[in-house]
Write an enzyme that holds these catalytic residues in place. Structure first.
Site, mmCIF file in Angstrom:
data_model
loop_
_atom_site.group_PDB
_atom_site.id
_atom_site.type_symbol
_atom_site.label_atom_id
_atom_site.label_comp_id
_atom_site.label_asym_id
_atom_site.label_seq_id
_atom_site.Cartn_x
_atom_site.Cartn_y
_atom_site.Cartn_z
ATOM 1 N N HIS A 127 40.890 29.836 -28.937
ATOM 2 C CA HIS A 127 42.133 30.474 -29.382
ATOM 3 C C HIS A 127 43.117 29.352 -29.726
ATOM 4 C CE1 HIS A 127 46.005 32.608 -28.791
ATOM 5 N NE2 HIS A 127 45.332 33.731 -28.948
ATOM 6 N N ASP A 204 39.983 28.372 -20.180
ATOM 7 C CA ASP A 204 40.867 29.408 -20.699
ATOM 8 C C ASP A 204 40.221 30.740 -20.334
ATOM 9 O OD1 ASP A 204 42.209 31.312 -22.073
ATOM 10 O OD2 ASP A 204 42.134 30.320 -24.034
ATOM 11 N N GLN A 207 40.358 35.871 -21.619
ATOM 12 C CA GLN A 207 39.488 37.005 -21.954
ATOM 13 C C GLN A 207 38.401 37.226 -20.903
ATOM 14 O OE1 GLN A 207 40.014 39.135 -24.375
ATOM 15 N NE2 GLN A 207 41.624 38.041 -25.460
ATOM 16 N N LYS A 230 46.640 40.956 -20.312
ATOM 17 C CA LYS A 230 45.259 41.269 -20.702
ATOM 18 C C LYS A 230 44.475 41.857 -19.530
ATOM 19 C CE LYS A 230 45.237 37.714 -24.242
ATOM 20 N NZ LYS A 230 45.457 38.492 -25.460
ATOM 21 N N CYS A 368 44.210 34.844 -34.026
ATOM 22 C CA CYS A 368 44.715 33.562 -33.482
ATOM 23 C C CYS A 368 43.558 32.633 -33.140
ATOM 24 C CB CYS A 368 45.601 33.777 -32.254
ATOM 25 S SG CYS A 368 47.079 34.699 -32.621
#
Ligand code: PMP
Length: 410
Positions: A127, A204, A207, A230, A368
């Site tokens: 991202h 990261d 997600q 999220k 993104c």
């Protein structure tokens, strides 16, 4: 519906009734919300926790001597403890989200430790939030950003990651799940390989956190970042998870209230970790809401959530593959969260707008994550991101809507 979902959540109507937004209609049609990778809807327990703060103890934290401030501080710090425990982490620094957490690491730990010529390794899946802060750091300090490529399926292979590590690699910063094409990366192996070479790692996890159990100690990373919105919490809250010793060794980033111990006109000294990194009044209601989201996810169970979502995703992929002129973008062997596709002769934004007319919310665009789309030969895709509360009937409605759009406009 899969049997596991039946067993655990009844017919899903119980769990769905907790999301007020699912009662909405859009263009006179019941909302079908399939944009969970962008942000998740908020369930009633989260809304109630935020409302309780706003209505009964809307005070600032750490500073006040009065009852309300004490209650706000307790709720805020309690949420921190529960969230850190949920992720098996030693310390949680609250940030606005994953983006701010990555910028925090780039501007503190990485600024302190990286020199000209040192390399930061990321993947082609990242991202923008896990690309741009490193580019800015490289610009400032003369470091080098190296990118591990994926294969044509959008898969990140361990061999490629290992081959890209050099004796100048000083940080590996990789996503656990691609937000654009859904690839699940071998993050545990990557962190283990990094550790065996003495290279710190950042994951990261934006997600990952809504879709699977996450234990940052088991993952073995040094830094883990995520966003609350999220995972069913409000927007504007998230965090950086790390061991206390690493955080203690880091310079502060933003200056202001709460992050200091003492201030004179000549110099200041810093508060303890994690408050050293939380300058200014934090998003108190957001943190309390995130604590409530974690409590709620625990009652649902991340394992059943993962099972249900895997079934939903593979069902949706099967449906998409059965439609003429639909092409999946990225076919990784392991995925979570979303599936991306294009339709011959139709712009993704037009498809998105037409699905919206059917009450179906999806994302169309570059998500993104422009580099991975470009790598796979696209500038934009249509992304469907279901979550455990989505029904099989909604998958049906979505498939039929896509077929109709192709018939009528294609
Ligand atoms: N990383 C990934 C993989 C993401 O999907 C996102 C949000 N789309 C981010 C980072 C940034 O999250 P936020 O905007 O909440 O900071």
């Amino acid at each position: 519906m899969t049997s596991s979902a039946c067993e655990i959540w009844g017919d899903l109507s119980g769990v769905r009734s907790l999301f007020p937004v699912l009662n909405r209609t859009v263009h006179k049609t019941p909302l079908v919300y399939l944009d969970n990778a962008a942000t998740t809807p908020r369930p009633q327990p989260v809304i109630d926790a935020v409302l309780r703060y706003e209505e009964t103890f809307p005070a600032n934290v750490h500073r006040g001597v009065h009852t309300l401030s004490g209650e706000a501080t307790d709720a805020y710090e309690n949420a921190r403890r529960r969230i850190a425990a949920f992720f098996g982490a030693e310390t949680l620094v609250f940030t606005r989200g994953a983006t701010e957490a990555i910028n925090l690491v780039a501007n503190t730990w990485a600024s302190d430790h990286l020199q000209a010529g040192d390399e930061i390794l990321i993947s082609a899946l990242e991202h923008h939030a896990n690309i741009v802060p490193w580019q800015m750091l490289c610009e400032r300090q003369g470091c080098v950003l190296r990118v591990v490529d994926v294969d044509d399926n959008g898969e990140l292979c361990m061999q490629a990651v290992e081959a890209a590590m050099t004796d100048r690699t000083r940080l590996i910063a990789i996503t656990g799940v691609s937000n654009a094409i859904g690839t699940l990366t071998p993050i545990n192996d990557i962190c283990a390989a990094a550790k065996s070479r003495g290279i710190p790692s950042l994951v990261d996890g934006a997600q990952m956190v809504p879709h699977m159990p996450v234990d940052v100690t088991a993952i073995g990373c040094d830094f883990f970042v995520f966003s609350g919105h999220k995972m069913y919490a409000p927007a504007g809250i998230g965090g950086l998870l790390a061991r206390t010793a690493i955080l203690e060794d880091m310079s502060p980033w933003q200056g202001g209230g709460d992050m200091i111990r003492t201030v004179t006109m000549e110099r200041s000294t810093w508060n303890d970790v994690p408050w050293k990194f939380e300058a200014g009044t934090p998003n108190i209601g957001g943190a309390i809401g995130l604590g409530a989201a974690v409590d709620w996810l625990k009652t649902l169970g991340m394992e059943p959530i993962a099972t249900r979502e895997a079934a939903l995703l593979s069902d949706m992929i099967g449906r998409l593959q059965s439609i003429d002129r639909v092409h999946l973008v990225g076919q990784p062997s392991q995925r979570a969260g979303s599936v991306s596709f294009v339709i011959d002769g139709m712009h993704p934004a037009d498809v998105g707008a037409m699905l919206d007319r059917h009450g179906i919310a999806i994302r169309a665009g570059h998500h993104c994550a422009q580099p991975i789309l470009e790598r796979l030969g696209y500038t934009a895709t249509i992304r469907i991101a279901p979550a455990f509360y989505n029904t099989d009937a909604e998958m049906d409605v979505t498939e039929q809507a896509i077929r109709r759009i192709i018939d009528v406009f294609g």
